[in-house]
Design a protein around this motif. Structure first.
Motif, mmCIF file in Angstrom:
data_model
loop_
_atom_site.group_PDB
_atom_site.id
_atom_site.type_symbol
_atom_site.label_atom_id
_atom_site.label_comp_id
_atom_site.label_asym_id
_atom_site.label_seq_id
_atom_site.Cartn_x
_atom_site.Cartn_y
_atom_site.Cartn_z
ATOM 1 N N ILE A 181 0.829 -1.191 0.000
ATOM 2 C CA ILE A 181 0.000 0.000 0.000
ATOM 3 C C ILE A 181 0.868 1.247 0.000
ATOM 4 O O ILE A 181 0.525 2.241 -0.582
ATOM 5 C CB ILE A 181 -0.942 0.003 1.213
ATOM 6 C CG1 ILE A 181 -1.903 -1.173 1.118
ATOM 7 C CG2 ILE A 181 -1.693 1.304 1.289
ATOM 8 C CD1 ILE A 181 -2.749 -1.363 2.334
ATOM 9 N N MET A 182 2.021 1.201 0.642
ATOM 10 C CA MET A 182 2.883 2.377 0.768
ATOM 11 C C MET A 182 3.557 2.710 -0.557
ATOM 12 O O MET A 182 4.009 1.824 -1.282
ATOM 13 C CB MET A 182 3.952 2.118 1.821
ATOM 14 C CG MET A 182 4.860 3.300 2.069
ATOM 15 S SD MET A 182 6.140 2.923 3.274
ATOM 16 C CE MET A 182 7.411 2.271 2.220
ATOM 17 N N ASN A 183 3.644 3.975 -0.857
ATOM 18 C CA ASN A 183 4.365 4.450 -2.025
ATOM 19 C C ASN A 183 5.754 4.885 -1.562
ATOM 20 O O ASN A 183 5.883 5.741 -0.705
ATOM 21 C CB ASN A 183 3.625 5.633 -2.654
ATOM 22 C CG ASN A 183 4.287 6.115 -3.914
ATOM 23 O OD1 ASN A 183 5.372 5.682 -4.282
ATOM 24 N ND2 ASN A 183 3.624 7.027 -4.581
ATOM 25 N N ARG A 184 6.803 4.324 -2.122
ATOM 26 C CA ARG A 184 8.171 4.652 -1.702
ATOM 27 C C ARG A 184 8.650 5.998 -2.228
ATOM 28 O O ARG A 184 9.590 6.567 -1.725
ATOM 29 C CB ARG A 184 9.130 3.558 -2.130
ATOM 30 C CG ARG A 184 8.876 2.265 -1.386
ATOM 31 C CD ARG A 184 9.959 1.260 -1.683
ATOM 32 N NE ARG A 184 9.685 0.010 -1.045
ATOM 33 C CZ ARG A 184 10.072 -0.302 0.190
ATOM 34 N NH1 ARG A 184 10.736 0.561 0.899
ATOM 35 N NH2 ARG A 184 9.785 -1.476 0.700
ATOM 36 N N GLU A 185 7.999 6.516 -3.274
ATOM 37 C CA GLU A 185 8.355 7.818 -3.818
ATOM 38 C C GLU A 185 7.519 8.882 -3.108
ATOM 39 O O GLU A 185 6.309 8.911 -3.251
ATOM 40 C CB GLU A 185 8.095 7.861 -5.316
ATOM 41 C CG GLU A 185 8.977 6.909 -6.097
ATOM 42 C CD GLU A 185 8.654 6.932 -7.579
ATOM 43 O OE1 GLU A 185 8.192 7.977 -8.081
ATOM 44 O OE2 GLU A 185 8.865 5.901 -8.213
ATOM 45 N N VAL A 186 8.189 9.737 -2.357
ATOM 46 C CA VAL A 186 7.488 10.750 -1.583
ATOM 47 C C VAL A 186 7.543 12.086 -2.323
ATOM 48 O O VAL A 186 8.613 12.549 -2.711
ATOM 49 C CB VAL A 186 8.103 10.905 -0.181
ATOM 50 C CG1 VAL A 186 7.418 12.009 0.596
ATOM 51 C CG2 VAL A 186 8.018 9.596 0.581
#
Length: 71
Positions: free
Chosen positions: A1-6
């Motif tokens: 679920i987490m997006n590594r690109e912030v």
């Protein structure tokens, strides 16, 4: 679920430009980082909408920012 690109911002960016970026990316808020990529605040689209022309993100961001350090 987490997006590594912030998606992040700097305090000197124009509020109007940032509002456009957030809408374009389909997000409602982003962290504000200093020149060393450390979090110094947080800005939401609702903070940017009432901003007058010439306002910078640093003028409307929420501070202090809470962080979680990964171990």
């Amino acid at each position: 679920i987490m997006n590594r690109e912030v998606f992040s911002l700097c305090a000197a960016e124009a509020a109007a430009d940032v509002a456009h970026y957030l809408v374009e990316h389909g997000i409602t808020a982003a962290p504000v980082l200093d020149e060393d990529d450390r979090p110094i605040g947080f800005v939401a689209l609702r903070d940017l909408v009432p901003a007058s022309p010439g306002t910078c993100v640093g003028d409307v961001m929420s501070t202090p920012v809470d962080v979680i350090v990964a171990t």
